[in-house]
Design a protein around this motif. Structure first.
Motif, PDB file in Angstrom:
ATOM      1  N   SER A 238       0.923  -1.038  -0.100  1.00 50.89           N
ATOM      2  CA  SER A 238      -0.089  -0.025   0.227  1.00 50.89           C
ATOM      3  C   SER A 238       0.897   1.315   0.064  1.00 50.89           C
ATOM      4  O   SER A 238       2.154   1.084   0.357  1.00 50.89           O
ATOM      5  N   ILE A 239       0.224   2.456  -0.435  1.00 53.67           N
ATOM      6  CA  ILE A 239       1.105   3.520  -0.349  1.00 53.67           C
ATOM      7  C   ILE A 239       0.206   4.682  -0.298  1.00 53.67           C
ATOM      8  O   ILE A 239      -1.193   4.592  -0.660  1.00 53.67           O
ATOM      9  N   ALA A 240       0.465   5.787   0.176  1.00 50.77           N
ATOM     10  CA  ALA A 240      -0.349   6.771   0.600  1.00 50.77           C
ATOM     11  C   ALA A 240       0.458   8.306  -0.003  1.00 50.77           C
ATOM     12  O   ALA A 240       1.691   8.173  -0.019  1.00 50.77           O
ATOM     13  N   VAL A 241      -0.109   8.964  -0.850  1.00 52.92           N
ATOM     14  CA  VAL A 241       0.264  10.053  -1.597  1.00 52.92           C
ATOM     15  C   VAL A 241      -0.088  11.383  -0.744  1.00 52.92           C
ATOM     16  O   VAL A 241      -1.434  11.729  -0.571  1.00 52.92           O
ATOM     17  N   LEU A 242       0.772  11.892  -0.041  1.00 48.30           N
ATOM     18  CA  LEU A 242       0.305  13.128   0.933  1.00 48.30           C
ATOM     19  C   LEU A 242       0.085  14.524  -0.114  1.00 48.30           C
ATOM     20  O   LEU A 242       1.020  14.493  -1.213  1.00 48.30           O
ATOM     21  N   PRO A 243      -0.360  15.197   0.594  1.00 48.29           N
ATOM     22  CA  PRO A 243      -0.703  16.695  -0.010  1.00 48.29           C
ATOM     23  C   PRO A 243       0.720  17.347  -0.416  1.00 48.29           C
ATOM     24  O   PRO A 243       1.497  17.040   0.495  1.00 48.29           O
ATOM     25  N   ALA A 254      -1.716  27.347  -6.148  1.00 43.48           N
ATOM     26  CA  ALA A 254      -1.867  26.155  -5.132  1.00 43.48           C
ATOM     27  C   ALA A 254      -2.454  25.271  -5.682  1.00 43.48           C
ATOM     28  O   ALA A 254      -2.144  23.796  -5.339  1.00 43.48           O
ATOM     29  N   TYR A 255      -3.393  25.351  -6.898  1.00 43.30           N
ATOM     30  CA  TYR A 255      -4.199  24.159  -7.416  1.00 43.30           C
ATOM     31  C   TYR A 255      -3.060  23.242  -8.300  1.00 43.30           C
ATOM     32  O   TYR A 255      -3.267  22.147  -8.492  1.00 43.30           O
ATOM     33  N   PHE A 256      -1.882  23.808  -8.624  1.00 46.94           N
ATOM     34  CA  PHE A 256      -0.838  22.900  -9.323  1.00 46.94           C
ATOM     35  C   PHE A 256      -0.443  21.687  -8.137  1.00 46.94           C
ATOM     36  O   PHE A 256      -0.128  20.428  -8.872  1.00 46.94           O
ATOM     37  N   ALA A 257      -0.280  22.123  -7.004  1.00 46.34           N
ATOM     38  CA  ALA A 257       0.198  21.103  -5.987  1.00 46.34           C
ATOM     39  C   ALA A 257      -1.022  20.039  -5.832  1.00 46.34           C
ATOM     40  O   ALA A 257      -0.683  18.816  -5.787  1.00 46.34           O
ATOM     41  N   ASP A 258      -2.308  20.602  -5.931  1.00 46.77           N
ATOM     42  CA  ASP A 258      -3.333  19.441  -5.858  1.00 46.77           C
ATOM     43  C   ASP A 258      -3.262  18.734  -7.308  1.00 46.77           C
ATOM     44  O   ASP A 258      -3.819  17.494  -7.066  1.00 46.77           O
ATOM     45  N   GLY A 259      -3.220  19.177  -8.363  1.00 45.48           N
ATOM     46  CA  GLY A 259      -3.288  18.642  -9.700  1.00 45.48           C
ATOM     47  C   GLY A 259      -2.014  17.628  -9.755  1.00 45.48           C
ATOM     48  O   GLY A 259      -2.337  16.529 -10.226  1.00 45.48           O
ATOM     49  N   ILE A 260      -0.806  17.861  -9.259  1.00 44.67           N
ATOM     50  CA  ILE A 260       0.371  17.039  -9.145  1.00 44.67           C
ATOM     51  C   ILE A 260      -0.351  15.594  -8.127  1.00 44.67           C
ATOM     52  O   ILE A 260      -0.022  14.514  -8.574  1.00 44.67           O
ATOM     53  N   GLN A 261      -0.727  15.996  -7.095  1.00 47.66           N
ATOM     54  CA  GLN A 261      -1.252  14.827  -6.336  1.00 47.66           C
ATOM     55  C   GLN A 261      -2.121  14.184  -6.961  1.00 47.66           C
ATOM     56  O   GLN A 261      -2.141  12.755  -6.890  1.00 47.66           O
ATOM     57  N   ASP A 262      -3.081  14.664  -7.404  1.00 49.67           N
ATOM     58  CA  ASP A 262      -4.197  14.051  -8.352  1.00 49.67           C
ATOM     59  C   ASP A 262      -3.900  13.053  -9.604  1.00 49.67           C
ATOM     60  O   ASP A 262      -4.077  11.637  -9.489  1.00 49.67           O
ATOM     61  N   GLU A 263      -2.664  13.438  -9.923  1.00 48.90           N
ATOM     62  CA  GLU A 263      -2.098  12.883 -11.229  1.00 48.90           C
ATOM     63  C   GLU A 263      -1.422  11.580 -10.768  1.00 48.90           C
ATOM     64  O   GLU A 263      -1.598  10.684 -11.372  1.00 48.90           O
ATOM     65  N   ILE A 264      -0.611  11.886  -9.557  1.00 43.32           N
ATOM     66  CA  ILE A 264       0.139  10.594  -8.913  1.00 43.32           C
ATOM     67  C   ILE A 264      -0.814   9.591  -8.571  1.00 43.32           C
ATOM     68  O   ILE A 264      -0.727   8.473  -8.857  1.00 43.32           O
ATOM     69  N   LEU A 265      -1.964  10.010  -7.957  1.00 44.04           N
ATOM     70  CA  LEU A 265      -2.987   9.051  -7.302  1.00 44.04           C
ATOM     71  C   LEU A 265      -3.421   8.066  -8.695  1.00 44.04           C
ATOM     72  O   LEU A 265      -3.735   7.098  -8.381  1.00 44.04           O
ATOM     73  N   THR A 266      -3.746   8.977  -9.766  1.00 41.97           N
ATOM     74  CA  THR A 266      -4.422   8.367 -10.852  1.00 41.97           C
ATOM     75  C   THR A 266      -3.486   7.175 -11.327  1.00 41.97           C
ATOM     76  O   THR A 266      -4.172   6.169 -11.853  1.00 41.97           O
ATOM     77  N   ARG A 279      -6.315  10.765  -0.672  1.00 41.23           N
ATOM     78  CA  ARG A 279      -6.136  11.812   0.475  1.00 41.23           C
ATOM     79  C   ARG A 279      -7.544  12.291   1.020  1.00 41.23           C
ATOM     80  O   ARG A 279      -7.438  12.953   1.837  1.00 41.23           O
ATOM     81  N   ARG A 280      -8.547  11.762   0.326  1.00 44.58           N
ATOM     82  CA  ARG A 280      -9.891  12.025   0.767  1.00 44.58           C
ATOM     83  C   ARG A 280     -10.241  10.991   1.721  1.00 44.58           C
ATOM     84  O   ARG A 280     -11.530  11.203   2.339  1.00 44.58           O
ATOM     85  N   LEU A 281      -9.544   9.740   1.843  1.00 41.86           N
ATOM     86  CA  LEU A 281      -9.874   8.883   2.711  1.00 41.86           C
ATOM     87  C   LEU A 281      -9.244   9.184   4.299  1.00 41.86           C
ATOM     88  O   LEU A 281      -8.226   9.727   4.480  1.00 41.86           O
ATOM     89  N   ARG A 282     -10.337   9.293   5.292  1.00 46.66           N
ATOM     90  CA  ARG A 282     -10.086   9.504   6.774  1.00 46.66           C
ATOM     91  C   ARG A 282      -9.274   8.410   7.324  1.00 46.66           C
ATOM     92  O   ARG A 282     -10.014   7.307   7.605  1.00 46.66           O
ATOM     93  N   THR A 283      -8.319   8.456   7.737  1.00 47.90           N
ATOM     94  CA  THR A 283      -7.500   7.513   8.478  1.00 47.90           C
ATOM     95  C   THR A 283      -7.073   7.833   9.779  1.00 47.90           C
ATOM     96  O   THR A 283      -7.003   9.089  10.056  1.00 47.90           O
TER      97      THR A 283
END
Length: 305
Positions: A238-243, A254-266, A279-283
């Motif tokens: 398993s792996i978690a992608v931090l913001p 700031a939206y670039f940072a969010d876009g990079i994380q979404d791209e990596i997650l995808t 990142r939306r999963l509450r752990t």
């Protein structure tokens, strides 16, 4: 009916001494006759017997293998008579006796020979006291013991045994009367059996309680271990992608940072054997920290290569 018989029948309270020859049924006919004759001689020689008989305050009831002596004097009379008989029997080792004493109500009856006889609780209870003992025992009902405790000379001789179960499930309180050369200080067999049974019941109850406690403790331990493992052990592969943080001075980037994380997650989510934590999963904070530590360790291993 003689006037003397009527007078004795009208009496209602008596102090009873019941005497029994132990092992009588195992003796031969000749030995039985000899044992009864020997017992009669010892009883007749008792001072209390002679005193009560001289005052016409004694009723003698033969029982085949023993007798019942019914005193109409004082509560001490049967106890004193039993002590005298117990001392005398020490010189006759072949004659084994047990005795029971009780004070209580009796009812007069007339037998087939037009003689006075007795029946009732006073007589029955004295016999039950006797039945609780073995050879040499002088057993008293609690009622008689309480009466004797009023006299200082009797107190050292009275030893409470507790309750004994007799006929028809009746439980009676028994006191053992003995001294150095009087009575039998040993615990009667009925009380030994009762003591063992109570000890077995206590052991069984204790064992059951310990087993129940062990099951509870084991259950708590297993549940706690499962909970800890479920919290501490993250899923394999398993792996978690931090913001990502926006380090630019322009906050609009700031939206670039969010876009990079979404791209990596995808892209990572396309790997079938890899579990990706969104990142939306509450752990839980603990799982979050564990995952972060694993990522740092993984990054350090890559850099080391």
């Amino acid at each position: 009916m003689p006037a003397e018989v009527k007078k004795e029948i009208q009496l209602e309270i008596a102090h009873v001494l019941f005497i029994d020859i132990v092992g009588y049924s195992k003796l031969s006919i000749n030995d039985q006759h000899a044992a009864v004759e020997e017992l009669n001689q010892i009883v007749r020689a008792s001072g209390q017997f002679q005193k009560a008989e001289a005052a016409s305050r004694l009723l003698k009831i033969p029982t085949g293998d023993g007798m019942a002596l019914v005193f109409y004097t004082s509560p001490e009379a049967p106890a004193q008579c039993a002590v005298e008989i117990s001392r005398a029997v020490k010189e006759h080792p072949r004659l084994q006796l047990r005795m029971g004493i009780h004070s209580g109500p009796v009812s007069g009856v007339v037998d087939v020979n037009e003689r006075a006889n007795l029946a009732g609780a006073g007589l029955n209870m004295a016999q039950r006291m006797m039945d609780c003992g073995d050879a040499g025992h002088i057993l008293l009902s609690k009622h008689v013991a309480e009466d004797l405790e009023e006299y200082e000379q009797w107190r050292p001789l009275l030893h409470d045994l507790g309750a004994c179960e007799v006929k028809h499930g009746v439980r009676v309180s028994v006191v053992n009367l003995y001294a150095d050369k009087v009575g039998n200080p040993q615990l009667p067999k009925k009380f030994e059996a009762l003591k063992k049974r109570r000890a077995q019941m206590r052991w069984a109850a204790t064992t059951a309680a310990l087993l129940a406690l062990g099951v509870i403790v084991a259950g708590i331990a297993m549940f706690s271990r499962y909970r800890i493992r479920s919290i501490l052990a993250p899923p394999e592969k398993s792996i978690a992608v931090l913001p990502f943080d926006n380090l630019s001075s322009d906050k609009e980037n700031a939206y670039f940072a969010d876009g990079i994380q979404d791209e990596i997650l995808t892209r990572l989510s396309k790997i079938a054997d890899l579990k990706v934590i969104s990142r939306r999963l509450r752990t839980s904070p603990l799982l979050y920290c564990i995952t972060l530590v694993r990522l740092i360790t993984f990054k350090s291993a890559i850099l080391a290569r």
